[in-house]
Design a protein around this motif. Structure first.
Motif, short mmCIF file in Angstrom:
data_model
loop_
_atom_site.label_atom_id
_atom_site.label_comp_id
_atom_site.label_asym_id
_atom_site.label_seq_id
_atom_site.Cartn_x
_atom_site.Cartn_y
_atom_site.Cartn_z
N ALA A 1 14.43 3.78 2.23
CA ALA A 1 15.43 4.70 2.79
C ALA A 1 15.13 4.87 4.27
CB ALA A 1 15.39 6.04 2.08
N ASP A 2 16.08 4.50 5.10
CA ASP A 2 15.92 4.57 6.55
C ASP A 2 14.60 3.94 7.01
OD1 ASP A 2 18.38 5.79 6.83
OD2 ASP A 2 17.55 7.82 6.79
N GLY A 3 14.31 2.78 6.46
CA GLY A 3 13.14 2.01 6.87
C GLY A 3 11.83 2.42 6.23
N GLU A 4 11.83 3.44 5.39
CA GLU A 4 10.60 3.96 4.79
C GLU A 4 10.57 3.70 3.28
OE1 GLU A 4 8.47 8.30 4.00
OE2 GLU A 4 10.27 8.20 5.23
N PRO A 5 9.46 3.17 2.73
CA PRO A 5 9.36 3.01 1.28
C PRO A 5 9.37 4.38 0.58
CG PRO A 5 7.69 1.69 2.40
CD PRO A 5 8.30 2.61 3.42
N VAL A 6 10.31 4.55 -0.34
CA VAL A 6 10.44 5.85 -1.03
C VAL A 6 10.47 5.71 -2.55
CG1 VAL A 6 11.61 6.94 0.92
CG2 VAL A 6 12.98 5.85 -0.88
N GLY A 7 10.48 4.48 -3.07
CA GLY A 7 10.57 4.31 -4.51
C GLY A 7 10.23 2.89 -4.93
N GLN B 1 13.18 12.92 -3.90
CA GLN B 1 14.07 13.12 -5.03
C GLN B 1 15.17 14.11 -4.67
OE1 GLN B 1 11.73 14.03 -8.55
NE2 GLN B 1 10.51 12.17 -8.31
N GLN B 2 16.22 14.11 -5.46
CA GLN B 2 17.38 15.00 -5.28
C GLN B 2 18.16 14.71 -3.99
OE1 GLN B 2 18.14 17.00 -7.89
NE2 GLN B 2 16.32 16.18 -8.89
N LYS B 3 18.12 13.46 -3.55
CA LYS B 3 18.86 13.06 -2.34
C LYS B 3 19.81 11.90 -2.63
CE LYS B 3 14.94 14.27 0.63
NZ LYS B 3 13.95 13.73 1.60
N SER B 4 20.07 11.62 -3.91
CA SER B 4 20.93 10.51 -4.36
C SER B 4 20.36 9.13 -4.08
CB SER B 4 22.35 10.61 -3.76
OG SER B 4 22.97 11.80 -4.20
N GLU C 1 0.83 -1.21 0.00
CA GLU C 1 0.00 0.00 0.00
C GLU C 1 0.86 1.25 0.00
OE1 GLU C 1 -3.24 0.12 2.80
OE2 GLU C 1 -3.70 -1.98 2.44
N ALA C 2 1.94 1.24 0.77
CA ALA C 2 2.85 2.40 0.80
C ALA C 2 3.48 2.60 -0.57
CB ALA C 2 3.92 2.20 1.86
N ILE C 3 3.81 1.52 -1.27
CA ILE C 3 4.38 1.62 -2.61
C ILE C 3 3.36 2.22 -3.57
CG2 ILE C 3 5.29 0.28 -4.57
CD1 ILE C 3 7.24 0.63 -2.15
N CYS C 4 2.12 1.81 -3.46
CA CYS C 4 1.06 2.31 -4.35
C CYS C 4 0.80 3.80 -4.12
CB CYS C 4 -0.22 1.52 -4.15
SG CYS C 4 -0.10 -0.18 -4.77
N GLU C 5 1.08 4.30 -2.94
CA GLU C 5 0.82 5.70 -2.62
C GLU C 5 1.95 6.64 -3.03
OE1 GLU C 5 -0.09 5.57 1.56
OE2 GLU C 5 -2.02 4.58 1.19
N LEU C 6 3.09 6.12 -3.43
CA LEU C 6 4.21 6.97 -3.85
C LEU C 6 3.84 7.72 -5.12
CD1 LEU C 6 7.17 4.50 -3.28
CD2 LEU C 6 6.40 6.33 -1.75
N GLU C 7 4.35 8.95 -5.24
CA GLU C 7 4.03 9.80 -6.40
C GLU C 7 5.28 10.48 -6.93
OE1 GLU C 7 1.28 12.59 -4.68
OE2 GLU C 7 -0.45 11.32 -5.14
#
Length: 145
Positions: A52-58, A82-85, A14-20
């Motif tokens: 990233a640090d335990g959180e889905p970001v991509g 974004q823009q954080k490598s 669900e967290a992956i589906c909510e990424l934008e």
């Protein structure tokens, strides 16, 4: 920041589906929800969450097109991250994992030919442009193993 790739599970889908992505990027990236549906019903489709640090970001999805070829079909980092490598580290991790596939000879990726940032980004990993894709819409770049 600790970045990793993990399986997509009942706990994180669900967290992956909510990424934008940003509004400007929306035309270039399929939804993660649609990609997860595709992967669920097609053998040889592999998905990973970028953490990233335990959180889905991509999100990543690659497809084993043949015994010797994998194509990266989806790659996105949430607009807030974004823009954080993160993308650079995540692509490196994905390529490491993909290169473990037995008998692999090439990895492909496509991007908008007008996207100079994408061209530079992918070429820094060894992707070499080989021309437009079969539809004549996207630039095809390849790493030979």
């Amino acid at each position: 920041m600790k970045i990793s790739l993990t399986q997509i599970t009942q706990q994180n889908y669900e967290a992956i589906c909510e990424l934008e992505v940003t509004e400007e990027q929306e035309d270039y990236v399929a939804s993660n929800t649609w990609s997860l549906v595709e992967a669920a019903y097609n053998p040889g489709y592999f998905t990973r969450a970028i953490i990233a640090d335990g959180e889905p970001v991509g999100f990543f999805m690659w497809v084993q097109e043949s015994k010797g070829k994998v194509s990266i079909w989806r790659f996105m980092v949430d607009k807030e991250h974004q823009q954080k490598s993160i993308g650079r580290v995540a692509l490196g991790l994905a390529l490491q994992e993909i290169k473990q596939i037995a008998d692999l000879k090439e990895i492909e990726i496509c991007y908008n030919p007008k996207n100079i940032v994408a061209k530079g980004f992918y070429s820094s990993f060894g992707f070499v442009e080989v021309g437009m894709d079969a539809d004549g819409e996207d630039m095809l770049a390849r790493i030979r193993i």
